[in-house]
Design a protein around this motif. Structure first.
Motif, PDB file in Angstrom:
ATOM      1  N   GLU A  20     -20.246  -8.559  19.389  1.00  0.00           N
ATOM      2  CA  GLU A  20     -19.832  -7.180  19.642  1.00  0.00           C
ATOM      3  C   GLU A  20     -18.320  -7.084  19.833  1.00  0.00           C
ATOM      4  N   LYS A  21     -17.587  -7.669  18.882  1.00  0.00           N
ATOM      5  CA  LYS A  21     -16.135  -7.741  19.017  1.00  0.00           C
ATOM      6  C   LYS A  21     -15.475  -6.367  18.988  1.00  0.00           C
ATOM      7  N   GLU A  22     -16.210  -5.332  18.572  1.00  0.00           N
ATOM      8  CA  GLU A  22     -15.662  -3.983  18.654  1.00  0.00           C
ATOM      9  C   GLU A  22     -15.330  -3.588  20.098  1.00  0.00           C
ATOM     10  N   LEU A  23     -16.026  -4.199  21.051  1.00  0.00           N
ATOM     11  CA  LEU A  23     -15.802  -3.887  22.466  1.00  0.00           C
ATOM     12  C   LEU A  23     -14.740  -4.762  23.110  1.00  0.00           C
ATOM     13  N   HIS A  24     -14.309  -5.798  22.427  1.00  0.00           N
ATOM     14  CA  HIS A  24     -13.376  -6.741  23.048  1.00  0.00           C
ATOM     15  C   HIS A  24     -12.092  -6.095  23.564  1.00  0.00           C
ATOM     16  N   PRO A  25     -11.472  -5.163  22.836  1.00  0.00           N
ATOM     17  CA  PRO A  25     -10.251  -4.548  23.391  1.00  0.00           C
ATOM     18  C   PRO A  25     -10.483  -3.873  24.740  1.00  0.00           C
ATOM     19  N   PHE A  26     -11.624  -3.230  24.903  1.00  0.00           N
ATOM     20  CA  PHE A  26     -11.929  -2.564  26.169  1.00  0.00           C
ATOM     21  C   PHE A  26     -12.215  -3.589  27.261  1.00  0.00           C
ATOM     22  N   LEU A  27     -12.887  -4.674  26.906  1.00  0.00           N
ATOM     23  CA  LEU A  27     -13.204  -5.702  27.895  1.00  0.00           C
ATOM     24  C   LEU A  27     -11.945  -6.424  28.358  1.00  0.00           C
ATOM     25  N   PHE A  28     -11.037  -6.719  27.441  1.00  0.00           N
ATOM     26  CA  PHE A  28      -9.798  -7.396  27.825  1.00  0.00           C
ATOM     27  C   PHE A  28      -8.934  -6.524  28.734  1.00  0.00           C
ATOM     28  N   GLN A  29      -9.078  -5.200  28.636  1.00  0.00           N
ATOM     29  CA  GLN A  29      -8.305  -4.293  29.483  1.00  0.00           C
ATOM     30  C   GLN A  29      -8.968  -4.011  30.834  1.00  0.00           C
ATOM     31  N   ALA A  30     -10.215  -4.468  30.991  1.00  0.00           N
ATOM     32  CA  ALA A  30     -10.993  -4.091  32.174  1.00  0.00           C
ATOM     33  C   ALA A  30     -10.345  -4.523  33.476  1.00  0.00           C
ATOM     34  N   GLY A  31      -9.639  -5.641  33.454  1.00  0.00           N
ATOM     35  CA  GLY A  31      -9.015  -6.132  34.676  1.00  0.00           C
ATOM     36  C   GLY A  31      -7.918  -5.238  35.207  1.00  0.00           C
ATOM     37  N   MET A  32      -7.435  -4.316  34.390  1.00  0.00           N
ATOM     38  CA  MET A  32      -6.347  -3.425  34.808  1.00  0.00           C
ATOM     39  C   MET A  32      -6.849  -2.057  35.255  1.00  0.00           C
ATOM     40  N   LYS A  33      -8.157  -1.851  35.279  1.00  0.00           N
ATOM     41  CA  LYS A  33      -8.711  -0.525  35.525  1.00  0.00           C
ATOM     42  C   LYS A  33      -9.101  -0.260  36.983  1.00  0.00           C
ATOM     43  N   GLY A  34      -9.077  -1.273  37.821  1.00  0.00           N
ATOM     44  CA  GLY A  34      -9.387  -1.077  39.235  1.00  0.00           C
ATOM     45  C   GLY A  34     -10.828  -0.694  39.508  1.00  0.00           C
ATOM     46  N   TYR A  35     -11.748  -1.302  38.793  1.00  0.00           N
ATOM     47  CA  TYR A  35     -13.162  -0.989  38.997  1.00  0.00           C
ATOM     48  C   TYR A  35     -13.663  -1.488  40.348  1.00  0.00           C
ATOM     49  N   ASP A  36     -14.577  -0.715  40.928  1.00  0.00           N
ATOM     50  CA  ASP A  36     -15.254  -1.148  42.148  1.00  0.00           C
ATOM     51  C   ASP A  36     -16.427  -2.075  41.830  1.00  0.00           C
ATOM     52  N   CYS A  37     -17.081  -1.830  40.700  1.00  0.00           N
ATOM     53  CA  CYS A  37     -18.232  -2.640  40.322  1.00  0.00           C
ATOM     54  C   CYS A  37     -18.543  -2.424  38.848  1.00  0.00           C
ATOM     55  N   VAL A  38     -19.473  -3.217  38.347  1.00  0.00           N
ATOM     56  CA  VAL A  38     -19.999  -3.089  36.992  1.00  0.00           C
ATOM     57  C   VAL A  38     -21.481  -2.776  37.088  1.00  0.00           C
ATOM     58  N   ILE A  39     -21.957  -1.894  36.217  1.00  0.00           N
ATOM     59  CA  ILE A  39     -23.390  -1.664  36.055  1.00  0.00           C
ATOM     60  C   ILE A  39     -23.750  -2.074  34.639  1.00  0.00           C
ATOM     61  N   ASP A  40     -24.633  -3.040  34.512  1.00  0.00           N
ATOM     62  CA  ASP A  40     -25.084  -3.530  33.209  1.00  0.00           C
ATOM     63  C   ASP A  40     -26.524  -3.062  33.018  1.00  0.00           C
ATOM     64  N   ILE A  41     -26.719  -2.083  32.149  1.00  0.00           N
ATOM     65  CA  ILE A  41     -28.038  -1.476  31.933  1.00  0.00           C
ATOM     66  C   ILE A  41     -28.654  -2.091  30.687  1.00  0.00           C
ATOM     67  N   GLY A  42     -29.733  -2.835  30.882  1.00  0.00           N
ATOM     68  CA  GLY A  42     -30.317  -3.620  29.793  1.00  0.00           C
ATOM     69  C   GLY A  42     -29.591  -4.944  29.689  1.00  0.00           C
ATOM     70  N   SER A  43     -29.540  -5.651  30.794  1.00  0.00           N
ATOM     71  CA  SER A  43     -28.682  -6.842  30.928  1.00  0.00           C
ATOM     72  C   SER A  43     -29.204  -8.063  30.199  1.00  0.00           C
ATOM     73  N   ALA A  44     -30.489  -8.033  29.791  1.00  0.00           N
ATOM     74  CA  ALA A  44     -31.083  -9.172  29.063  1.00  0.00           C
ATOM     75  C   ALA A  44     -30.825 -10.465  29.834  1.00  0.00           C
ATOM     76  N   GLU A  45     -30.301 -11.501  29.148  1.00  0.00           N
ATOM     77  CA  GLU A  45     -30.145 -12.814  29.784  1.00  0.00           C
ATOM     78  C   GLU A  45     -28.920 -12.931  30.662  1.00  0.00           C
ATOM     79  N   GLY A  46     -28.103 -11.877  30.706  1.00  0.00           N
ATOM     80  CA  GLY A  46     -26.965 -11.884  31.621  1.00  0.00           C
ATOM     81  C   GLY A  46     -25.620 -12.161  30.992  1.00  0.00           C
ATOM     82  N   TYR A  47     -25.518 -12.053  29.671  1.00  0.00           N
ATOM     83  CA  TYR A  47     -24.248 -12.347  28.989  1.00  0.00           C
ATOM     84  C   TYR A  47     -23.114 -11.479  29.520  1.00  0.00           C
ATOM     85  N   TYR A  48     -23.306 -10.163  29.500  1.00  0.00           N
ATOM     86  CA  TYR A  48     -22.262  -9.278  30.001  1.00  0.00           C
ATOM     87  C   TYR A  48     -22.160  -9.322  31.520  1.00  0.00           C
ATOM     88  N   ALA A  49     -23.287  -9.374  32.199  1.00  0.00           N
ATOM     89  CA  ALA A  49     -23.261  -9.370  33.660  1.00  0.00           C
ATOM     90  C   ALA A  49     -22.470 -10.555  34.211  1.00  0.00           C
TER      91      ALA A  49
END
Length: 242
Positions: free
Chosen positions: A79-108
């Protein structure tokens, strides 16, 4: 029969049964198509660590890796289409992540390692939930990853005031979650939603309180081939009130 079951069973029971059957079908298809043999060959040659991408260095539990087409994830192209957003995630000041349909936990687990913040991983399939917990332990993020069952609209209220990154891949259930009556709860969230079926038309047409864009998922070949059943897209929603 499916329509009747959906009417008479509690929603969490119906979704769990559907998730279990879907996962059983996937494993059977992968075994008979020879793709699981390719997974074994890849692991024997290159190991169980993710080699590239935003989650490089993360390790897969072998029992989880060997029953799914995880090669694109292991090479780091998934899913490399999402990579630019994921690489920027550290600069967004998130409180938490919600992974809906987490399957084996790759994204989580990948996002827990990357961001070092709590990750709420939801999947109604019990074996996948167990794999998420196993991967979190293996990658030393068990203290950050909380595995749950079915994420529902009522759960959205709990997180509505927080700055949240949502990753959603729930096989069409996104139409139940994201509706005109729930969108206001997501105002402070950034959402990466994989669209399925009629959601391809329905969700982008909603009046989101976000900057939105639809990103087609590209077909890839070789080790990067994700073997998708047809053309799919991501709906990316970026909060304007952060």
């Amino acid at each position: 029969m499916r329509a009747l079951a959906e009417q008479v069973l509690p929603r969490w029971v119906f979704e769990r049964i559907r998730a279990i059957r879907s996962r059983q079908w996937q494993v059977s298809f992968l075994r008979h198509s020879g793709l699981l043999t390719q997974v074994k060959k890849h692991i024997a040659c290159k190991g169980l660590k993710v080699l590239d991408g935003p989650f490089a260095g993360m390790t897969y539990p072998p029992d989880s890796a060997l029953i799914r087409w995880c090669v694109p994830k292991l090479v780091g192209s998934y899913e490399k289409e999402l990579h630019p957003f994921l690489f920027q995630a550290g600069m967004k000041g998130y409180d938490c992540v919600i992974d809906i349909g987490s399957a084996e936990g790759y994204y989580a687990c990948g996002l827990a390692r990357m961001l070092n913040i709590p990750v709420h991983a939801y999947d109604p399939e019990p074996k996948e939930k167990a794999f998420t917990i196993s991967m979190a332990k293996l990658n030393n993020v068990a203290h950050l990853v909380k595995a749950g069952n079915l994420f529902t609209p009522s759960d959205m209220k709990e997180f509505s005031l927080q700055r949240v990154l949502v990753v959603c891949d729930c096989e069409g259930f996104e139409e139940t979650l994201f509706t005109p009556t729930t969108l206001e709860l997501t105002r402070r969230w950034d959402l990466l939603i994989e669209l399925h079926g009629s959601a391809e038309q329905v969700l982008p047409a909603l009046q989101w309180p976000h900057k939105t864009q639809v990103i087609p998922i590209q077909n890839r070949k070789g080790e990067e081939d994700e073997y998708r059943p047809g053309r799919q897209s991501f709906l990316v929603c970026e909060a304007m009130d952060s």
